[in-house]
Write a protein that holds these residues in place. Structure first.
Motif, PDB file in Angstrom:
ATOM      1  N   ARG A  84       0.820  -1.215   0.000  1.00  0.00           N
ATOM      2  CA  ARG A  84       0.000   0.000   0.000  1.00  0.00           C
ATOM      3  C   ARG A  84       0.854   1.266   0.000  1.00  0.00           C
ATOM      4  N   GLN A  85       2.042   1.198   0.625  1.00  0.00           N
ATOM      5  CA  GLN A  85       2.906   2.392   0.653  1.00  0.00           C
ATOM      6  C   GLN A  85       3.613   2.618  -0.676  1.00  0.00           C
ATOM      7  N   GLU A 105      -2.493  18.115   6.503  1.00  0.00           N
ATOM      8  CA  GLU A 105      -1.969  17.009   7.314  1.00  0.00           C
ATOM      9  C   GLU A 105      -2.428  15.655   6.781  1.00  0.00           C
ATOM     10  N   GLN A 108      -0.161  15.066   3.928  1.00  0.00           N
ATOM     11  CA  GLN A 108       1.184  14.811   4.458  1.00  0.00           C
ATOM     12  C   GLN A 108       1.345  13.361   4.911  1.00  0.00           C
ATOM     13  N   LEU A 109       0.322  12.888   5.596  1.00  0.00           N
ATOM     14  CA  LEU A 109       0.413  11.554   6.179  1.00  0.00           C
ATOM     15  C   LEU A 109       0.798  10.522   5.119  1.00  0.00           C
ATOM     16  N   ASN A 110       0.122  10.544   3.976  1.00  0.00           N
ATOM     17  CA  ASN A 110       0.450   9.578   2.928  1.00  0.00           C
ATOM     18  C   ASN A 110       1.825   9.832   2.317  1.00  0.00           C
ATOM     19  N   VAL A 112       4.491  10.949   3.964  1.00  0.00           N
ATOM     20  CA  VAL A 112       5.595  10.544   4.848  1.00  0.00           C
ATOM     21  C   VAL A 112       5.496   9.101   5.365  1.00  0.00           C
ATOM     22  N   LEU A 113       4.410   8.416   5.064  1.00  0.00           N
ATOM     23  CA  LEU A 113       4.305   7.025   5.518  1.00  0.00           C
ATOM     24  C   LEU A 113       5.410   6.120   4.957  1.00  0.00           C
ATOM     25  N   ARG A 156      -4.064  13.296  -1.909  1.00  0.00           N
ATOM     26  CA  ARG A 156      -3.439  12.364  -0.968  1.00  0.00           C
ATOM     27  C   ARG A 156      -2.972  11.093  -1.692  1.00  0.00           C
TER      28      ARG A 156
ATOM     29  N   MET B   1       8.109  14.070  11.364  1.00  0.00           N
ATOM     30  CA  MET B   1       6.875  14.498  10.679  1.00  0.00           C
ATOM     31  C   MET B   1       5.757  13.474  10.907  1.00  0.00           C
ATOM     32  N   LEU B   2       6.091  12.218  10.606  1.00  0.00           N
ATOM     33  CA  LEU B   2       5.086  11.161  10.779  1.00  0.00           C
ATOM     34  C   LEU B   2       4.663  11.082  12.249  1.00  0.00           C
ATOM     35  N   LEU B   5       2.196  13.738  13.221  1.00  0.00           N
ATOM     36  CA  LEU B   5       0.844  13.425  12.755  1.00  0.00           C
ATOM     37  C   LEU B   5       0.228  12.321  13.606  1.00  0.00           C
ATOM     38  N   THR B 306      -5.275   0.959   7.012  1.00  0.00           N
ATOM     39  CA  THR B 306      -5.881   0.941   5.681  1.00  0.00           C
ATOM     40  C   THR B 306      -5.068   1.775   4.689  1.00  0.00           C
ATOM     41  N   LEU B 307      -4.588   2.913   5.170  1.00  0.00           N
ATOM     42  CA  LEU B 307      -3.822   3.782   4.277  1.00  0.00           C
ATOM     43  C   LEU B 307      -2.408   3.278   4.057  1.00  0.00           C
ATOM     44  N   GLY B 308      -2.019   2.219   4.780  1.00  0.00           N
ATOM     45  CA  GLY B 308      -0.710   1.634   4.518  1.00  0.00           C
ATOM     46  C   GLY B 308       0.285   1.755   5.654  1.00  0.00           C
ATOM     47  N   ALA B 309      -0.163   2.255   6.814  1.00  0.00           N
ATOM     48  CA  ALA B 309       0.770   2.313   7.948  1.00  0.00           C
ATOM     49  C   ALA B 309       1.113   0.882   8.357  1.00  0.00           C
ATOM     50  N   GLN B 313       5.443   0.333  12.312  1.00  0.00           N
ATOM     51  CA  GLN B 313       5.553   1.789  12.485  1.00  0.00           C
ATOM     52  C   GLN B 313       4.736   2.233  13.694  1.00  0.00           C
TER      53      GLN B 313
END
Lengths: 216, 389
Positions: A84-85, A105, A108-110, A112-113, A156, B1-2, B5, B306-309, B313
């Motif tokens: 996903r990343q 933000e 940003q989250l996506n 910097v993940l 995003r 940064m992460l 958030l 879901t977003l990939g974290a 992490q």
């Protein structure tokens, strides 16, 4: 990355007669890298279900989804997050933004993940400018209009690395002009990465020059 | 940064009070556990360290029972004593084989008394004094008398005879003359009292002097009638039985030292147990707090994944969130105990008891073990809470 579907059929849809007319369900299909695909799906044919199966958010289906020949169900949580990343980006129909974070933000989250970022921070401003949402970047996403939220969700999805982009009715809350701007941004980002996308929508459209159009 | 958030998304659970409560509990628990270790180490150092003047190590003077007639201890008796596992060391008390008298050479303090002398190996003495030596070049013979003698003099003799009462310091300043009579020889030597013993109730001179004087003035060989033994536990039934079976007797009052030991042991154990139990409860509350935080951010965590974290992490982030406070607790506990140890060592020096000014290596080691344990509990409870989606 090649995505292959081997006789995929969601269990809740199994008994519906419409399934037999589908060009996706219960068929052998291969989506090749860099292909731009439009899937037209009338209501109730399992559009969001399909996106969620590709993104591996649900597992209640028969058959197999393969990424470069590997069954997605066998992915560990670590492999899935890498996928996903790095490879698979998505715009959800219901956006799925964090309402307590600002628009910026959320984007940003996506960005910097992933351990190595694809874009610098300045690209957020540029994309926001192109989609006309610069003024709400520092506003909490929860109080943005649907149209604004949809554009935040699109940006995003575009700030991270990917070779496939999944789009679930991405322009449903946008007027024609804004939709065209968003489509242009998506086109240029996909071209830049030589990435493919799968767009699901209710109707036909002319935003992209699709390589393939299918019926769900 | 992460992390910034994530900090906005994963807010610490609302139960702040619970959090501080568990931290307070944890601090007390860590202090109690480390205190138990440090107390044990201090106690051991008091027990076995030779520099402790009034150590509570257990030395007993053993002799034959008077009823048995001959009070001489045979070589065999002594060899057998040495063999016993509950006796660490045996030292012979050498009696003088000649007549001794002592007199004050000062006009201000007229005193004359007949006297007896004994000698004991230095390792059994509870007096450290640089003057405790004798050879041909020393200017006086050092003498150690029992504390009880001084008390007897000050509170009995001095009052009834009208002589002045003396402090320890004063008594060590008085020049004394020892007169020896053996056979036809009569000689006198300057002497001085240099210390006071609680351990051996006898008038002691250095072993070297005694050996020399016995040869010069004595007649015939001398038999030991008393020995001093070092034992870990004077209250042990093994020792008491052994002494009884062999018709030996000892100063039974010395067993009071074993009572001190029991008290220290009780304190150490109480500290251990209560510290351990508190630690467990504090861990439990802390773990619950972690789970509560994660549960209250369930939606955010699900969307992040879901977003990939990656779960790793999130784990790393949560560990960074919760673990440092544990390090702080252990460091603060170590600091408090260090200060306590420093002041305790100062206080004890006044009573001639010597312990380290700094915390022992064992205390530090246990602190590190606690940190590792805390890390493991933090890590596993975070992992578990993240897994149950």
């Amino acid at each position: 990355m090649t995505i292959s579907l081997e006789n995929v059929l969601p269990i809740p849809l199994a008994d519906k007669p419409a399934v037999s007319n589908s060009e996706i369900w219960n068929r052998q299909i291969v989506f090749n890298q860099s292909e731009w695909i439009k899937i037209k799906a009338p209501s109730g044919t399992g559009k969001t279900t399909f996106i969620h199966i590709l993104y591996h958010l649900r597992q209640d289906y028969k058959g197999k989804v393969l990424a470069d020949g590997n069954a997605v169900v066998d992915f560990s949580s670590q492999e899935l997050s890498t996928l996903r990343q790095q490879a698979l980006s998505i715009v959800f129909q219901d956006m799925k933004l964090f309402p307590q974070l600002t628009a910026k933000e959320n984007i940003q989250l996506n960005r910097v993940l992933p351990s190595s970022t694809y874009y610098g921070e300045e690209v957020i401003e540029e994309m926001a400018e192109r989609l006309g949402i610069t003024h709400i970047l520092n506003q909490k996403a929860g109080i943005c209009s649907y149209g604004e939220q949809q554009r935040i969700a699109i940006i995003r999805a575009l700030v991270q690395p990917f070779n496939w982009l999944l789009l679930d009715e991405p322009f449903s809350h946008l007027d024609k002009k804004n939709a065209a701007a968003a489509a242009q941004l998506i086109s240029s980002e996909c071209t830049k990465r030589s990435a493919g996308f799968i767009l699901l929508d209710l109707e036909d459209d002319t935003y992209f020059s699709y390589h393939r159009q299918l019926q769900l | 940064m992460l992390n910034e958030l994530l900090k906005k998304l994963i807010k610490t659970a609302s139960g702040r009070f619970r959090f501080y409560f568990s931290l307070a509990g944890m601090s007390v628990a860590v202090i109690l556990i480390l205190l138990a270790v440090q107390l044990q180490v201090n106690f051991n150092s008091l027990l076995y360290n030779k520099s402790n003047q009034d150590s509570i190590a257990n030395f007993l003077v053993v002799s034959k029972n008077m009823q048995s007639g001959n009070t001489n201890l045979t070589e065999q008796d002594i060899a057998e004593l040495r063999k016993q596992s509950f006796i660490q060391a045996v030292g012979l008390l050498t009696p003088a084989n000649f007549k001794v008298s002592a007199q004050s050479v000062s006009q201000n303090f007229p005193l004359y008394t007949d006297l007896f002398l004994e000698a004991v190996p230095d390792q059994f003495l509870d007096v450290n004094n640089e003057n405790w030596k004798w050879n041909n070049s020393t200017s006086f013979v050092p003498i150690i008398i029992p504390n009880s003698f001084l008390d007897m003099y000050n509170f009995g003799f001095a009052i009834s005879q009208g002589t002045p009462q003396l402090t320890k310091r004063a008594i060590t300043a008085i020049p004394i003359q020892l007169n020896f009579t053996g056979g036809l020889k009569k000689e006198n030597y300057p002497a001085r009292i240099i210390g006071f013993s609680d351990r051996v109730s006898s008038v002691l001179v250095p072993q070297a002097f005694m050996d020399w004087a016995n040869q010069r003035f004595g007649s015939g060989s001398i038999k030991a009638t008393r020995v001093i033994i070092q034992t870990k536990d004077p209250g042990s039934p093994q020792l008491v039985n052994y002494l009884k079976q062999h018709d030996l007797t000892t100063d039974t009052d010395r067993t009071r030292f074993s009572k001190y030991r029991q008290i220290v042991n009780a304190v150490v154990n109480a500290s251990w147990i209560s510290g351990g139990i508190m630690f467990l409860f504090a861990l439990l509350v802390f773990t619950l707090f972690i789970q509560l935080t994660i549960a209250s951010c369930r939606e955010e965590i699900v969307l992040l994944v879901t977003l990939g974290a990656a779960p790793k992490q999130l784990q790393r982030f949560l560990l960074k969130r919760f673990y440092p406070v544990n390090i702080c607790i252990v460091l603060v506990a170590l600091m408090i105990l260090s200060a306590g140890q420093f002041f305790l060592s100062k206080r004890l020096v006044e009573q001639s008891m010597f312990i380290d000014k700094t915390l022992s290596i064992y205390t530090i080691a246990v602190a590190i073990i606690l940190l590792v344990l805390l890390w493991m509990v933090n890590y596993s409870s975070i992992k578990k809470a993240l897994r149950t989606k």
